[in-house]
Every structure is written in C-alpha cells, then in structure tokens.
Design a protein around this motif. Sequence first.
Motif, PDB file in Angstrom:
ATOM      1  N   ILE A 201       0.838  -1.185   0.000  1.00  0.00           N
ATOM      2  CA  ILE A 201       0.000   0.000   0.000  1.00  0.00           C
ATOM      3  C   ILE A 201       0.881   1.245   0.000  1.00  0.00           C
ATOM      4  O   ILE A 201       1.803   1.375   0.810  1.00  0.00           O
ATOM      5  CB  ILE A 201      -0.944   0.002   1.217  1.00  0.00           C
ATOM      6  N   MET A 202       0.587   2.177  -0.912  1.00  0.00           N
ATOM      7  CA  MET A 202       1.380   3.387  -1.053  1.00  0.00           C
ATOM      8  C   MET A 202       0.621   4.582  -0.513  1.00  0.00           C
ATOM      9  O   MET A 202      -0.606   4.686  -0.648  1.00  0.00           O
ATOM     10  CB  MET A 202       1.734   3.607  -2.526  1.00  0.00           C
ATOM     11  N   SER A 203       1.342   5.502   0.106  1.00  0.00           N
ATOM     12  CA  SER A 203       0.735   6.739   0.576  1.00  0.00           C
ATOM     13  C   SER A 203       0.349   7.582  -0.633  1.00  0.00           C
ATOM     14  O   SER A 203       1.043   7.605  -1.641  1.00  0.00           O
ATOM     15  CB  SER A 203       1.706   7.518   1.466  1.00  0.00           C
ATOM     16  N   GLY A 204      -0.774   8.253  -0.514  1.00  0.00           N
ATOM     17  CA  GLY A 204      -1.207   9.059  -1.649  1.00  0.00           C
ATOM     18  C   GLY A 204      -2.466   9.830  -1.346  1.00  0.00           C
ATOM     19  O   GLY A 204      -2.640  10.358  -0.247  1.00  0.00           O
TER      20      GLY A 204
ATOM     21  N   VAL B 248      -9.245   1.469  -4.265  1.00  0.00           N
ATOM     22  CA  VAL B 248      -7.865   1.014  -4.373  1.00  0.00           C
ATOM     23  C   VAL B 248      -7.655   0.512  -5.795  1.00  0.00           C
ATOM     24  O   VAL B 248      -8.583   0.007  -6.448  1.00  0.00           O
ATOM     25  CB  VAL B 248      -7.544  -0.101  -3.342  1.00  0.00           C
ATOM     26  N   PHE B 249      -6.420   0.677  -6.279  1.00  0.00           N
ATOM     27  CA  PHE B 249      -6.039   0.207  -7.607  1.00  0.00           C
ATOM     28  C   PHE B 249      -4.760  -0.600  -7.473  1.00  0.00           C
ATOM     29  O   PHE B 249      -3.794  -0.167  -6.838  1.00  0.00           O
ATOM     30  CB  PHE B 249      -5.806   1.393  -8.543  1.00  0.00           C
ATOM     31  N   PHE B 250      -4.740  -1.793  -8.070  1.00  0.00           N
ATOM     32  CA  PHE B 250      -3.581  -2.674  -7.992  1.00  0.00           C
ATOM     33  C   PHE B 250      -2.886  -2.745  -9.355  1.00  0.00           C
ATOM     34  O   PHE B 250      -3.525  -3.053 -10.368  1.00  0.00           O
ATOM     35  CB  PHE B 250      -4.014  -4.084  -7.559  1.00  0.00           C
TER      36      PHE B 250
ATOM     37  N   ALA C  55      -1.137   6.912 -10.040  1.00  0.00           N
ATOM     38  CA  ALA C  55      -2.506   6.666  -9.591  1.00  0.00           C
ATOM     39  C   ALA C  55      -2.732   7.194  -8.186  1.00  0.00           C
ATOM     40  O   ALA C  55      -3.829   7.670  -7.856  1.00  0.00           O
ATOM     41  CB  ALA C  55      -2.817   5.171  -9.647  1.00  0.00           C
ATOM     42  N   ALA C  56      -1.693   7.115  -7.333  1.00  0.00           N
ATOM     43  CA  ALA C  56      -1.828   7.522  -5.933  1.00  0.00           C
ATOM     44  C   ALA C  56      -2.081   9.012  -5.779  1.00  0.00           C
ATOM     45  O   ALA C  56      -2.444   9.470  -4.691  1.00  0.00           O
ATOM     46  CB  ALA C  56      -0.582   7.120  -5.146  1.00  0.00           C
TER      47      ALA C  56
ATOM     48  N   ALA D 128      -6.212   5.566  -3.744  1.00  0.00           N
ATOM     49  CA  ALA D 128      -5.284   4.676  -3.052  1.00  0.00           C
ATOM     50  C   ALA D 128      -4.744   3.646  -4.040  1.00  0.00           C
ATOM     51  O   ALA D 128      -5.466   3.186  -4.924  1.00  0.00           O
ATOM     52  CB  ALA D 128      -5.981   3.974  -1.894  1.00  0.00           C
ATOM     53  N   ALA D 129      -3.463   3.297  -3.906  1.00  0.00           N
ATOM     54  CA  ALA D 129      -2.841   2.383  -4.851  1.00  0.00           C
ATOM     55  C   ALA D 129      -2.049   1.313  -4.118  1.00  0.00           C
ATOM     56  O   ALA D 129      -1.455   1.567  -3.064  1.00  0.00           O
ATOM     57  CB  ALA D 129      -1.924   3.146  -5.815  1.00  0.00           C
TER      58      ALA D 129
END
Length: 298
Positions: free
Chosen positions: A142-145, A269-271, A281-282, A286-287
């Motif tokens: 999970i990336m901050s964004g 969320v996007f994977f 995307a972030a 959320a990515a």
Amino acid sequence: MTTAPSKLVVAISSRALFDLEDSHRVFVEQGLDAFQAYQLAHEDQPLAPGDAFPLVQKLLRLNEAAGCERVEVILLSRNSSDTGLRVFNSIDHHQLPIVRAAFTSGLSPHRYVAPFGAHLFLSTDEEDVRRALAEGQAAARIMSGAAAGSASLPLRIAFDGDAVLFSDDSERIYQQQGLEAFAENERRSAHEPLAGGPFKGFLAALYQLQQDFGSDDCPIRTALVTARSAPSHERVVRTFRAWNIRLDESLFLGGREKGPFLRAFGADVFFDDQEGHCESAAQHVAAGHVPHGVKNEL
C-alpha cells in the motif's frame, strides 16, 4: 444441512492499517528497546488511521450490507503481542470488528497468510509482500497518496491486467520483443485464455461475494484498467469468459495515464505491477503496488 457461504478474507499489516510512522522512526533511529518502551508508554493512545484504513472500513461494512459475516480482516504484525496491545486498543477505539491476529516479534508475518485462508495480503513492507507473492498469495504494498473518496458503499476495486490478474507471459513478449510482437501474439492467441496472475483468486472471491446481491443493489464494483487496446482486448474478454468472471467495467486505455480514469471510476484502491503507474494513480486514489512479474525482477 445448509453450508455457510465462504468468507472473503483480507490480511493486513498494522502499519498499513494504522499510522505507525512515529514509533517506526523510534525503532529505526533508537533500536528495539526504545521502540518497545515507546509503545508501552503510548499504549492507551489510539493510533490514527493509516493508508489502508478507509479500505478496511469499507470491506467490513460489506457485512452490514450482506446481513451476515461474509468478509473478515486479519491483522498480521511484526510487533510482539506485548507492544501490539496498542494496536488492538486502537482497533477497539475505532470500532473495527477485527478479532484474529498474528504478532511475530520482528519476523515477517507473510507465512500466516495461507493458514488464515486470506485471499489478499496488504502491507507497507515490500519484502513481506514479495515473499507472499513468491508463495502464490495475492499481495500488494500500500502506497501513501490521495485521500480516500466516499466512505459509503459501494466498494470499488480496480485492477491492472498483465502480471496482476493475468500472468506476465504477454508482458514478457512486449518487454523483450516490442509492441509489434506483443500485438501479433495477442491477435494469434485471441481464443487462448491468459494464464492467471497473483490476483486471479482474489478477483474470483470478490465475484463470488457479488453473487450474494442483486445486480441493482450490489455494494461492490470491479474494474479492469489496462494499457491494452484493440486488438489485444479480445483475448482479455475471452479470458474472463473462460474464467466465468465478469467485471463491472473494463477500460482499455491504449497507454493513456490511468489516474484520471481511476478517479472517474471512484476507485477505493487500484492494484498495478508497475511502481510508476502506482505513484501516478496515488495522486488520485489509493494504490497498491504488486511487485510481481518481469517489470519487478531484481
């Protein structure tokens, strides 16, 4: 005797669920003893939500929509049970119905993803995610964004295709031989379903959960958001038919930037397997980076 429906199970690390940056900084700068002392001293101070907290809230809210427990979230933490008490106190403070957990005292918790029957593992630790993927589990960092969108249902989850929902076989051709060879391979193989990638099982579990609801009131929406375009789209469509899975939306962008489309979809969320795509995307949603396939080989 009626068999109870199976659950969608998501495992999540404590640092993805809560903001633990202050205590993690203490650990990095001052060591384990200082970290333990810090956690014990702040044991009764609730942790603020982390990057995956809004997603977890929505996942658990699906149980209200279903009228029974169809989704379970499991906590996997590198904390000890002693220092992890603050995490459980925070779970109680935020009224999250999370009751199962594994505390591993510094070791990677990825080995408990399979025993808990989790369909997905979310973490902020890339090495833990890579280890889970190597063992055949769906996992993402999970990336901050961008801040989360609406807190109300439906839950909207978007996926990249190659190396996420599908294997990276076609992506390898693109990387090694170029776009023309990739397009020709996809055209020639249009009736041959793509092999499944690490997130095929998670998508299948989501689709099974969607079947509990009517088409007009389903609280889950899924989307494929891919750089593919015609004519390589045909193989994708036929692959989902072969899997007996239907997505609510499919966006074939032909290389266009994904962020604005994800924002329009309202993704929670996007994977994606490409870190650059996740960073872009972030800025909008959320990515989760999926460090799998040819683009992530070390």
